[in-house]
Design an enzyme around this catalytic site. Structure first.
Site, PDB file in Angstrom:
ATOM      1  N   GLY A   1       2.217 -12.946  -4.341  1.00  0.00           N
ATOM      2  CA  GLY A   1       3.615 -13.870  -3.867  1.00  0.00           C
ATOM      3  C   GLY A   1       4.108 -13.385  -5.070  1.00  0.00           C
ATOM      4  O   GLY A   1       4.869 -14.325  -5.208  1.00  0.00           O
TER       5      GLY A   1
ATOM      6  N   ASN B   1       6.520 -11.293  -5.569  1.00  0.00           N
ATOM      7  CA  ASN B   1       7.531 -10.974  -5.129  1.00  0.00           C
ATOM      8  C   ASN B   1       8.431 -13.168  -4.677  1.00  0.00           C
ATOM      9  O   ASN B   1       9.466 -12.765  -4.753  1.00  0.00           O
ATOM     10  CB  ASN B   1       7.533  -9.939  -4.068  1.00  0.00           C
ATOM     11  CG  ASN B   1       7.736  -8.483  -4.402  1.00  0.00           C
ATOM     12  OD1 ASN B   1       8.449  -8.159  -4.591  1.00  0.00           O
ATOM     13  ND2 ASN B   1       6.930  -8.345  -4.455  1.00  0.00           N
TER      14      ASN B   1
ATOM     15  N   LEU C   1       1.044  -8.650   5.544  1.00  0.00           N
ATOM     16  CA  LEU C   1       0.274  -7.489   5.822  1.00  0.00           C
ATOM     17  C   LEU C   1      -0.470  -7.151   7.627  1.00  0.00           C
ATOM     18  O   LEU C   1      -0.448  -6.470   8.012  1.00  0.00           O
ATOM     19  CB  LEU C   1      -0.786  -7.517   4.838  1.00  0.00           C
ATOM     20  CG  LEU C   1      -0.952  -7.346   3.882  1.00  0.00           C
ATOM     21  CD1 LEU C   1      -2.751  -6.707   3.126  1.00  0.00           C
ATOM     22  CD2 LEU C   1       0.076  -6.346   2.961  1.00  0.00           C
TER      23      LEU C   1
ATOM     24  N   ASN D   1      11.367  -6.204   5.702  1.00  0.00           N
ATOM     25  CA  ASN D   1      10.270  -5.613   4.867  1.00  0.00           C
ATOM     26  C   ASN D   1      10.392  -5.122   3.041  1.00  0.00           C
ATOM     27  O   ASN D   1      11.066  -4.071   3.353  1.00  0.00           O
ATOM     28  CB  ASN D   1       8.927  -5.076   5.404  1.00  0.00           C
ATOM     29  CG  ASN D   1       7.748  -4.618   4.788  1.00  0.00           C
ATOM     30  OD1 ASN D   1       7.542  -4.940   4.097  1.00  0.00           O
ATOM     31  ND2 ASN D   1       6.934  -3.696   5.048  1.00  0.00           N
TER      32      ASN D   1
ATOM     33  N   HIS E   1       8.016  -1.957   1.184  1.00  0.00           N
ATOM     34  CA  HIS E   1       6.891  -1.373   1.350  1.00  0.00           C
ATOM     35  C   HIS E   1       7.142  -0.789  -0.189  1.00  0.00           C
ATOM     36  O   HIS E   1       8.116  -0.248  -0.665  1.00  0.00           O
ATOM     37  CB  HIS E   1       7.353  -0.064   2.316  1.00  0.00           C
ATOM     38  CG  HIS E   1       5.669   1.055   2.144  1.00  0.00           C
ATOM     39  ND1 HIS E   1       4.714   0.256   3.001  1.00  0.00           N
ATOM     40  CD2 HIS E   1       5.102   1.972   1.963  1.00  0.00           C
ATOM     41  CE1 HIS E   1       3.505   1.383   2.982  1.00  0.00           C
ATOM     42  NE2 HIS E   1       3.921   2.264   2.552  1.00  0.00           N
TER      43      HIS E   1
ATOM     44  N   ASP F   1       6.152   0.428   9.666  1.00  0.00           N
ATOM     45  CA  ASP F   1       6.981   0.768   8.213  1.00  0.00           C
ATOM     46  C   ASP F   1       7.763   2.371   9.098  1.00  0.00           C
ATOM     47  O   ASP F   1       7.777   2.969   8.690  1.00  0.00           O
ATOM     48  CB  ASP F   1       6.050   1.693   6.859  1.00  0.00           C
ATOM     49  CG  ASP F   1       4.508   0.543   6.311  1.00  0.00           C
ATOM     50  OD1 ASP F   1       5.489  -0.075   6.705  1.00  0.00           O
ATOM     51  OD2 ASP F   1       3.553   1.507   6.009  1.00  0.00           O
TER      52      ASP F   1
ATOM     53  N   GLU G   1      10.158  -3.291  -7.534  1.00  0.00           N
ATOM     54  CA  GLU G   1      10.331  -4.651  -6.596  1.00  0.00           C
ATOM     55  C   GLU G   1      10.825  -6.383  -7.007  1.00  0.00           C
ATOM     56  O   GLU G   1      11.834  -6.802  -6.190  1.00  0.00           O
ATOM     57  CB  GLU G   1       9.330  -5.145  -5.596  1.00  0.00           C
ATOM     58  CG  GLU G   1       8.406  -4.155  -5.627  1.00  0.00           C
ATOM     59  CD  GLU G   1       7.232  -4.269  -4.924  1.00  0.00           C
ATOM     60  OE1 GLU G   1       6.405  -5.288  -5.179  1.00  0.00           O
ATOM     61  OE2 GLU G   1       6.402  -3.444  -3.547  1.00  0.00           O
TER      62      GLU G   1
HETATM   63  C1  GAR Z   1       4.353  -5.579  -2.346  1.00  0.00           C
HETATM   64  O1  GAR Z   1       3.588  -4.552  -3.906  1.00  0.00           O
HETATM   65  C2  GAR Z   1       4.757  -5.084  -1.341  1.00  0.00           C
HETATM   66  O2  GAR Z   1       5.438  -3.679  -1.897  1.00  0.00           O
HETATM   67  C3  GAR Z   1       3.165  -5.051  -1.018  1.00  0.00           C
HETATM   68  O3  GAR Z   1       2.335  -5.478  -0.933  1.00  0.00           O
HETATM   69  C4  GAR Z   1       2.711  -5.891  -2.452  1.00  0.00           C
HETATM   70  C5  GAR Z   1       2.208  -7.677  -2.528  1.00  0.00           C
HETATM   71  O4  GAR Z   1       2.726  -7.906  -3.987  1.00  0.00           O
HETATM   72  N1  GAR Z   1       3.582  -4.526   0.453  1.00  0.00           N
HETATM   73  C6  GAR Z   1       3.162  -3.310   1.568  1.00  0.00           C
HETATM   74  O5  GAR Z   1       1.877  -2.715   0.753  1.00  0.00           O
HETATM   75  C7  GAR Z   1       3.365  -3.752   3.285  1.00  0.00           C
HETATM   76  N2  GAR Z   1       2.739  -2.234   3.913  1.00  0.00           N
HETATM   77  P1  GAR Z   1       2.829 -10.012  -4.325  1.00  0.00           P
HETATM   78  O6  GAR Z   1       2.268 -10.564  -3.302  1.00  0.00           O
HETATM   79  O7  GAR Z   1       2.271  -9.762  -5.738  1.00  0.00           O
HETATM   80  O8  GAR Z   1       4.067  -9.467  -3.786  1.00  0.00           O
END
Ligand code: GAR
Length: 189
Positions: free
Chosen positions: A12, A14, A85, A102, A104, A145, A174
Site C-alpha cells: 500500500g 502507493n 492483483l 491501473n 504497472h 495489462d 510511481e
Molecule cells: C506497485 O509497484 C505496482 O505497480 C504493482 O504492485 C506494486 C504495489 O506496491 N502492481 C502490479 O505489479 C500490477 N501488475 P504498493 O503496495 O507498495 O503500492
C-alpha cells in the site's frame, strides 16, 4: 468534490502516497480502499491514515455483484488500482467505462500479463538485460495489462542494477507520477 476508490492487496505504499498527495485538497476525497487481503499491510496504513477499508473475498468478487453494487453506491469519479492483483470482472469493467485505471511497474506491452506483478516484473526486466524500465498507467479492460495506455514514464537501468535496484527506481516514478495522473484524469473535463 471528486471521489476516488482505491483497490490494493499489498503493502500500500502507493495508497499512502496518493492519500498524502490529496491531503488538504478540498476537491478530492478518498472514499474507500477496497482489498481482498485481510492481512495486507495496506489495511494498517489505512487505519493510520483514517481511510475506510472495504474487505471482500475473491469468491464473492467473481461470483456475486457485491463489489460492483458497493461501487455503484459510492459512485466514485475514478477507481484506481494500486497494487491490486486480481483480474477485474467484466461487469465492473463495463459498469465504469473510462473510470478504472491501473499502474504497472514496467513499460507495457513488455513484462505484463498474468503473474507479472511486483518483483516478478523487475526480475524479468533484469533477466532481459533491459537498459530501461518504468511505469505504465493504463485503463483497465477484461485482460491483464492490455487496456489503453494513458501515460508511461521511463528510468534508465545500468548493468550493475539488481532487480531490487530496478524496483526502487520504478517505485520512485510511481510515487511521483501516479497521483499527478490521477489528478489530471479527475479534472480533465
Ligand atoms: C506497485 O509497484 C505496482 O505497480 C504493482 O504492485 C506494486 C504495489 O506496491 N502492481 C502490479 O505489479 C500490477 N501488475 P504498493 O503496495 O507498495 O503500492
Amino acid at each position: 468534490m471528486k471521489s476516488i476508490v482505491l483497490f490494493a492487496s499489498g503493502s500500500g505504499s502507493n495508497v499512502e502516497n496518493i492519500a498524502h498527495y490529496f491531503e488538504g485538497n478540498p476537491n478530492v476525497s478518498i472514499a474507500c480502499v477496497f482489498t481482498n487481503k485481510r492481512d495486507a499491510f495496506v489495511i494498517d496504513r489505512c487505519n493510520t491514515l483514517g481511510i475506510s477499508v472495504f474487505y471482500f473475498n475473491k469468491h464473492s468478487f467473481y461470483t456475486t455483484a457485491l463489489v460492483s453494487d458497493v461501487l455503484k453506491c459510492i459512485k466514485p469519479d475514478l477507481i484506481v488500482l494500486a497494487g491490486f492483483l486480481l483480474k477485474i470482472p467484466a461487469e465492473i469493467v463495463q459498469g465504469f467505462p473510462n473510470k478504472l485505471i491501473n499502474i504497472h511497474p514496467a513499460l507495457l506491452p513488455k513484462h505484463g500479463g498474468k503473474g507479472m506483478y511486483g518483483m516478478h516484473v523487475h526480475r524479468a526486466v533484469k533477466k532481459d538485460n533491459a537498459t530501461e524500465s518504468g511505469i505504465t498507467i493504463h485503463y483497465v479492460n477484461e485482460y491483464y495489462d492490455e487496456g489503453a495506455i494513458i501515460q508511461q514514464y521511463r528510468t534508465g537501468i545500468s548493468e550493475q542494477d539488481s532487480a531490487e535496484d530496478i524496483a526502487k527506481k520504478v517505485q520512485e516514478l510511481e510515487h511521483i507520477y501516479y497521483p499527478k495522473v490521477i489528478e489530471e484524469l479527475l479534472f480533465k473535463d
